[in-house]
Design a protein around this motif. Structure first.
Motif: not given
Length: 132
Positions: A80-104
């Protein structure tokens, strides 16, 4: 509402033996707390929200199996997370988390980065890499 008027409708909360605390007015006109087994409109809203989460999780799982998304999206929805919440938990910028959602991009992540995600989701890195 008065204490005697606090709803005690049948709900999902009642089935799980959980009661919701609500504020009510007692006989002296003072605010107090009262336990409620549920209220039909609230139960409908909760049921709809849970159904929506289940649908989003299933869709994320489908995208993973179609190689359209990484397993991070699935676990993010499952928790039950979204990108901003997950980014704050892992300590990454949101754009990095979005990038990590891509399989490649996910396939290229370091063990340290995978461990950060696994720690947030409270799973092993091996569990993170695949979905059952």
């Amino acid at each position: 509402m008065k204490r005697k008027e606090v709803p005690q409708d049948k709900s999902t909360l009642e089935k799980a033996n959980i009661k919701d605390m609500v504020y009510a007015v007692d006989e002296n006109g003072e605010y107090t707390t009262e336990l409620s087994t549920g209220w039909t409109p609230k139960s409908i809203a909760l049921d709809n929200a849970i159904k929506d989460i289940e649908e989003r999780t299933a869709a994320a799982k489908g995208r993973f199996f179609n190689n359209e998304s990484s397993p991070i999206e699935y676990y993010m929805e499952l928790h039950k997370m979204d990108i901003p919440i997950l980014a704050s938990y892992v300590g990454f910028w949101q754009w990095r988390v979005k990038r990590h959602l891509k399989p490649s991009a996910f396939r290229k992540l370091s063990a340290k980065t995978l461990q950060k995600y696994a720690d947030v989701f409270e799973i092993s890195t091996e569990e993170l890499k695949q979905i059952d």
